[in-house]
Design an enzyme around this catalytic site. Structure first.
Site, PDB file in Angstrom:
ATOM      1  N   LYS A   1       0.845  -1.205   0.000  1.00 36.06           N
ATOM      2  CA  LYS A   1       0.000   0.000   0.000  1.00 36.06           C
ATOM      3  C   LYS A   1       0.880   1.255   0.000  1.00 36.06           C
ATOM      4  O   LYS A   1       2.105   1.150   0.219  1.00 36.06           O
ATOM      5  CB  LYS A   1      -0.915  -0.013   1.226  1.00 36.06           C
ATOM      6  CG  LYS A   1      -0.178   0.222   2.527  1.00 36.06           C
ATOM      7  CD  LYS A   1      -1.109   0.089   3.723  1.00 36.06           C
ATOM      8  CE  LYS A   1      -0.324   0.309   4.998  1.00 36.06           C
ATOM      9  NZ  LYS A   1      -0.898  -0.389   6.141  1.00 36.06           N
TER      10      LYS A   1
ATOM     11  N   TYR B   1      16.510  30.989   4.164  1.00 29.53           N
ATOM     12  CA  TYR B   1      15.378  31.764   4.686  1.00 29.53           C
ATOM     13  C   TYR B   1      15.531  32.041   6.178  1.00 29.53           C
ATOM     14  O   TYR B   1      15.978  31.176   6.936  1.00 29.53           O
ATOM     15  CB  TYR B   1      14.078  30.992   4.496  1.00 29.53           C
ATOM     16  CG  TYR B   1      13.549  31.018   3.089  1.00 29.53           C
ATOM     17  CD1 TYR B   1      13.157  32.221   2.494  1.00 29.53           C
ATOM     18  CD2 TYR B   1      13.432  29.844   2.358  1.00 29.53           C
ATOM     19  CE1 TYR B   1      12.670  32.243   1.198  1.00 29.53           C
ATOM     20  CE2 TYR B   1      12.943  29.853   1.066  1.00 29.53           C
ATOM     21  CZ  TYR B   1      12.558  31.056   0.488  1.00 29.53           C
ATOM     22  OH  TYR B   1      12.072  31.074  -0.785  1.00 29.53           O
TER      23      TYR B   1
HETATM   24  C1  LIG Z   1      -0.105  -1.461   6.739  1.00 27.52           C
HETATM   25  C2  LIG Z   1      -0.717  -2.661   7.320  1.00 27.52           C
HETATM   26  C3  LIG Z   1       0.051  -3.788   7.647  1.00 27.52           C
HETATM   27  C4  LIG Z   1       1.561  -3.813   7.531  1.00 27.52           C
HETATM   28  O1  LIG Z   1       2.156  -3.175   8.632  1.00 27.52           O
HETATM   29  P1  LIG Z   1       3.755  -3.113   8.799  1.00 27.52           P
HETATM   30  O2  LIG Z   1       3.936  -2.578  10.166  1.00 27.52           O
HETATM   31  O3  LIG Z   1       4.263  -2.182   7.753  1.00 27.52           O
HETATM   32  O4  LIG Z   1       4.283  -4.473   8.610  1.00 27.52           O
HETATM   33  C5  LIG Z   1      -0.608  -4.918   8.093  1.00 27.52           C
HETATM   34  N1  LIG Z   1      -1.951  -4.947   8.213  1.00 27.52           N
HETATM   35  C6  LIG Z   1      -2.724  -3.878   7.924  1.00 27.52           C
HETATM   36  C7  LIG Z   1      -4.191  -3.972   8.090  1.00 27.52           C
HETATM   37  C8  LIG Z   1      -2.133  -2.707   7.480  1.00 27.52           C
HETATM   38  O5  LIG Z   1      -2.906  -1.658   7.206  1.00 27.52           O
END
Ligand SMILES: *Cc1c(COP(=O)(O)O)cnc(C)c1O
Length: 381
Positions: free
Chosen positions: A34, A278
């Site tokens: 994601k 800045y």
């Molecule tokens: C993002 C996510 C993960 C992965 O988490 P990490 O800490 O990056 O391994 C697992 N389950 C769900 C539902 C998530 O949204």
């Protein structure tokens, strides 16, 4: 080119294999891609992970799922849409062969309509609320209503039951214990309602690193006649939160996948008394040599890296060059006094000698946040 990100396909594949080895062969490892693969470019990462053996990938929403589906040659890979479901997305979920995470009667009804319209059975994964108060249905009466709607569905099959832990990186956390109790009760309620999911899953990278949850989920999955699954994201990219109260089993086996680079676009000598950037927050107290970099906070090089704030740095020819003055939107000045640096030289913004964890410390955040913010041209190496 202002900056580029080298994504190591070898390291990504090695990290995936390390996660699988630590999680155990009886656990299915879903690779979370994601947020554009945590800022590593999903179009590059998804095929590498599939090649390394991933059968399940986790995306944030339908748009990401459709984009990933389009770059995968292998049609059999399963894509779990984890980041909430919008009712209007149901037809697109079916059209792109995605698997949604659902937790309301309305979600199930929408998937039922979309499945019937397309003439294809749809698998869904049911999320249980166990302490995050984000997604998920509460065990008891609410879960009973969703299970009832699932039982009446001809086109929807409950393929998985899952939850998400709030404190997986804390060994022996009371919140994790409570979450497991609620999840176990939910699994019993699911079985009692006659549903037979193929997958039971909870846990993220930290759950694999911390260790004890993996044995628990294997046992629970077995009781439910299902396969255990874990959803790992950040560890794929070579990072993990430090485990609190235990030694991580996974973290030592991971290597960072991303190297973010740019080039020096100008070098200047300044005299004592010259102000830089800045707000004139930096005043040279002696002669200095400065290098100008064509990146700033618009590219994900955080303003908190400014000198006097987070005191960030970059690496040039293996040496630290400290940020001087404020990081601007698209420019940053670094100190190269006494260094043989010229225009065109390569600069490591994030990589060896300047980790995502160090970037995170400058701005009071976590590596996840830093990685997701990096902009540049992505190249697979
Ligand atoms: C993002 C996510 C993960 C992965 O988490 P990490 O800490 O990056 O391994 C697992 N389950 C769900 C539902 C998530 O949204």
């Amino acid at each position: 080119m202002k900056s580029w990100v080298e994504v190591s396909s070898a390291r990504l594949a090695e990290n995936f294999r390390a996660i699988r080895a630590v999680a155990g062969s009886s656990v299915e490892t879903l690779a979370v891609i994601k947020a554009d693969a945590y800022g590593h470019n999903a179009a590059i990462c998804a095929p590498v992970l599939v090649e390394a053996g991933a059968r399940w990938l986790g995306v944030g929403d339908v748009e990401e799922g459709a984009a990933v589906r389009a770059v995968l040659a292998h049609g059999g890979v399963r894509l779990l849409v984890m980041g909430g479901m919008e009712i209007a997305d149901a037809p697109a979920i079916v059209a792109h062969g995605l698997t949604p995470v659902v937790w309301t009667v309305e979600h199930v009804a929408a998937m039922e309509r979309a499945g019937r319209a397309a003439g294809s059975r749809v698998n869904v994964h049911l999320e249980i609320e166990t302490g995050m108060a984000r997604q998920g249905v509460a065990v008891g009466a609410d879960l009973a209503r969703v299970l009832d709607r699932l039982a009446k569905s001809r086109w929807v099959h409950c393929e998985g039951v899952m939850t998400h832990l709030c404190c997986a990186e804390v060994a022996g956390a009371a919140t994790t214990k409570a979450a497991k109790e609620r999840f176990a009760a939910a699994l019993e309620q699911v079985s009692a309602a006659g549903a037979k999911p193929e997958f039971v899953h909870l846990g993220n990278s930290s759950a694999v690193d911390e260790g004890s949850t993996m044995a628990w989920v294997r046992t629970r999955a077995k009781t439910a006649g299902a396969k255990a699954m874990v959803r790992t994201g950040v560890a794929l990219y070579g990072h993990c939160l430090p485990v609190e109260g235990a030694v991580g089993a996974l973290a030592p086996r991971l290597s960072p996948v991303m190297e973010w680079k740019t080039r020096v676009i100008g070098v200047r000598e300044i005299e004592a008394g010259t102000t830089v950037g800045y707000g004139a927050t930096f005043v040279a107290v002696h002669e200095m040599r400065l290098a100008l970099l064509p990146v700033g906070y618009a590219d994900g090089f955080r303003r908190a890296a400014s000198s006097g704030v987070g005191d960030g740095w970059v690496m040039i020819a293996g040496k630290k060059a400290a940020v001087v003055g404020r990081v601007s939107m698209s420019l940053t000045v670094v100190d190269v006094t006494g260094m043989a640096v010229s225009e065109g030289d390569e600069v490591v913004l994030l990589g060896d000698g300047v980790s995502a964890e160090e970037h995170a410390a400058w701005s009071g955040t976590i590596a996840y946040d830093v990685l997701c913010g990096v902009r540049g041209r992505f190249v697979r190496v």
